[in-house]
Motif scaffolding. Structure first.
Motif, PDB file in Angstrom:
ATOM      1  N   UNK A 142       5.531  24.457   0.034  1.00  0.00           N
ATOM      2  CA  UNK A 142       4.205  24.288  -0.440  1.00  0.00           C
ATOM      3  C   UNK A 142       4.034  22.640  -1.079  1.00  0.00           C
ATOM      4  N   UNK A 143       4.440  21.982  -1.340  1.00  0.00           N
ATOM      5  CA  UNK A 143       4.697  20.718  -1.483  1.00  0.00           C
ATOM      6  C   UNK A 143       4.536  19.990  -0.146  1.00  0.00           C
ATOM      7  N   UNK A 144       5.347  20.110   1.118  1.00  0.00           N
ATOM      8  CA  UNK A 144       5.174  19.492   2.571  1.00  0.00           C
ATOM      9  C   UNK A 144       3.145  20.077   2.968  1.00  0.00           C
ATOM     10  N   UNK A 145       3.050  21.063   3.174  1.00  0.00           N
ATOM     11  CA  UNK A 145       1.642  21.972   3.007  1.00  0.00           C
ATOM     12  C   UNK A 145       0.444  20.394   2.584  1.00  0.00           C
ATOM     13  N   UNK A 146       0.564  20.709   1.231  1.00  0.00           N
ATOM     14  CA  UNK A 146      -0.541  20.286  -0.248  1.00  0.00           C
ATOM     15  C   UNK A 146      -0.266  18.756   0.358  1.00  0.00           C
ATOM     16  N   UNK A 147       0.878  17.942   0.539  1.00  0.00           N
ATOM     17  CA  UNK A 147       1.002  16.532   0.937  1.00  0.00           C
ATOM     18  C   UNK A 147       0.176  16.480   2.835  1.00  0.00           C
ATOM     19  N   UNK A 168       1.907  19.628  -9.108  1.00  0.00           N
ATOM     20  CA  UNK A 168       1.914  20.576  -8.356  1.00  0.00           C
ATOM     21  C   UNK A 168       2.755  21.283  -8.263  1.00  0.00           C
ATOM     22  N   UNK A 169       3.956  20.986  -8.431  1.00  0.00           N
ATOM     23  CA  UNK A 169       5.290  21.340  -8.684  1.00  0.00           C
ATOM     24  C   UNK A 169       4.848  22.153  -9.631  1.00  0.00           C
ATOM     25  N   UNK A 170       4.875  21.516 -11.052  1.00  0.00           N
ATOM     26  CA  UNK A 170       3.969  22.261 -12.269  1.00  0.00           C
ATOM     27  C   UNK A 170       3.324  23.316 -11.922  1.00  0.00           C
ATOM     28  N   UNK A 171       2.495  23.369 -11.210  1.00  0.00           N
ATOM     29  CA  UNK A 171       0.912  24.324 -11.174  1.00  0.00           C
ATOM     30  C   UNK A 171       2.682  25.178 -10.493  1.00  0.00           C
ATOM     31  N   UNK A 172       3.037  24.851  -8.991  1.00  0.00           N
ATOM     32  CA  UNK A 172       4.264  25.994  -8.762  1.00  0.00           C
ATOM     33  C   UNK A 172       4.422  25.955  -9.453  1.00  0.00           C
ATOM     34  N   UNK A 174       3.837  10.491  -6.792  1.00  0.00           N
ATOM     35  CA  UNK A 174       4.794  10.896  -8.026  1.00  0.00           C
ATOM     36  C   UNK A 174       4.046  11.319  -8.592  1.00  0.00           C
ATOM     37  N   UNK A 175       2.462  11.284  -9.149  1.00  0.00           N
ATOM     38  CA  UNK A 175       1.812  12.179 -10.485  1.00  0.00           C
ATOM     39  C   UNK A 175       1.750  13.566  -9.693  1.00  0.00           C
ATOM     40  N   UNK A 176       0.790  13.810  -7.984  1.00  0.00           N
ATOM     41  CA  UNK A 176       0.454  14.769  -7.119  1.00  0.00           C
ATOM     42  C   UNK A 176       1.429  15.428  -6.794  1.00  0.00           C
ATOM     43  N   UNK A 177       2.769  15.343  -7.118  1.00  0.00           N
ATOM     44  CA  UNK A 177       3.614  15.829  -6.782  1.00  0.00           C
ATOM     45  C   UNK A 177       4.189  16.689  -7.725  1.00  0.00           C
ATOM     46  N   UNK A 217       1.009  -1.225   0.134  1.00  0.00           N
ATOM     47  CA  UNK A 217      -0.015   0.259   0.127  1.00  0.00           C
ATOM     48  C   UNK A 217       1.239   1.263   0.140  1.00  0.00           C
ATOM     49  N   UNK A 218       2.339   1.152   0.666  1.00  0.00           N
ATOM     50  CA  UNK A 218       2.620   2.563   1.457  1.00  0.00           C
ATOM     51  C   UNK A 218       3.227   2.283  -0.951  1.00  0.00           C
ATOM     52  N   UNK A 219       4.047   1.782  -0.957  1.00  0.00           N
ATOM     53  CA  UNK A 219       4.679   1.451  -2.654  1.00  0.00           C
ATOM     54  C   UNK A 219       3.783   1.792  -3.640  1.00  0.00           C
ATOM     55  N   UNK A 220       2.477   1.835  -3.533  1.00  0.00           N
ATOM     56  CA  UNK A 220       1.242   2.143  -4.496  1.00  0.00           C
ATOM     57  C   UNK A 220       1.344   3.554  -4.431  1.00  0.00           C
ATOM     58  N   UNK A 221       0.515   3.806  -3.004  1.00  0.00           N
ATOM     59  CA  UNK A 221       0.603   5.219  -2.114  1.00  0.00           C
ATOM     60  C   UNK A 221       2.003   5.953  -2.832  1.00  0.00           C
ATOM     61  N   UNK A 222       3.151   5.439  -2.941  1.00  0.00           N
ATOM     62  CA  UNK A 222       4.276   6.908  -3.466  1.00  0.00           C
ATOM     63  C   UNK A 222       4.409   7.079  -4.778  1.00  0.00           C
ATOM     64  N   UNK A 223       3.314   5.391  -5.439  1.00  0.00           N
ATOM     65  CA  UNK A 223       3.533   6.224  -6.991  1.00  0.00           C
ATOM     66  C   UNK A 223       2.082   7.051  -7.809  1.00  0.00           C
ATOM     67  N   UNK A 224       1.565   6.366  -6.510  1.00  0.00           N
ATOM     68  CA  UNK A 224      -0.002   8.304  -7.494  1.00  0.00           C
ATOM     69  C   UNK A 224       1.075   9.286  -6.716  1.00  0.00           C
TER      70      UNK A 224
END
Length: 181
Positions: free
Chosen positions: A63-68, A40-44, A34-37, A25-32
């Motif tokens: 920003x990423x720390x707060x978003x996560x 978010x980085x692109x928008x930032x 990756x896309x969110x970050x 589950x932790x690994x799957x979370x990391x894959x998802x």
């Protein structure tokens, strides 16, 4: 005809998910994430007109720390993230209900123990690349293995935050069906 309640002695409490299930589950979370970050980085970068990868770096990290933090706090107060739902894992407080926002935020902050110690050591000793990756993976393996010392086999950051992960096979899956284990 009257409906009788099942005796409480036959009702089994939800068990702690296996370490393998939690790490998957932790690994799957990391894959998802990756896309969110990435998005978010692109928008930032677009909003701040960042032209170089090192420009505005502390602001992007904050920003990423707060978003996560917002993402996890919101998901955990609703019992699970998408990977947790997929792997039939639910998070709960001591009362068996989803954790409060304060408890979920505390869990988010404490969950950084998965990454901060090796990153701090890497920074202190000037490690980069392969050695830093090896240190990080070694720490993750050690931290995960420490759950075997907990009476309920929970991760220690969950114990300190007052939360626990439980295996809940009755969670709905695709098309609203329940899976029975």
């Amino acid at each position: 005809m009257t409906k009788q309640a099942a005796p409480s002695s036959t009702a089994s409490p939800l068990s702690t998910p296996t370490l393998r299930r939690r790490l998957a589950c932790w690994l799957y979370e990391g894959v998802l994430l990756f896309g969110v970050v990435f998005v978010a980085s692109l928008l930032f970068s677009v909003v701040t007109q960042t032209r170089h990868g090192l420009q505005n770096r502390p602001e992007l990290q904050a920003f990423l720390f707060l978003l996560l933090g917002l993402y996890f706090t919101w998901c955990w107060t609703h019992s699970h993230t998408l990977p947790m739902r997929t792997w039939h894992i639910r998070i709960q407080g001591p009362d068996g209900r989803p954790p409060s926002p304060g408890r979920a935020l505390r869990r988010y902050l404490l969950s950084w123990i998965w990454l901060l110690p090796p990153l701090a050591a890497g920074s202190l000793f000037g490690l980069q690349g392969g050695p830093l990756l090896a240190l990080t993976l070694g720490w993750i393996a050690c931290w995960a293995a420490l759950s075997w010392l907990h009476p309920k086999r929970q991760f220690w950051h969950d114990a300190w935050a007052g939360t626990e992960l439980v295996f809940d096979p009755s969670q709905p899956t695709k098309a609203g069906r329940s899976r029975k284990a």
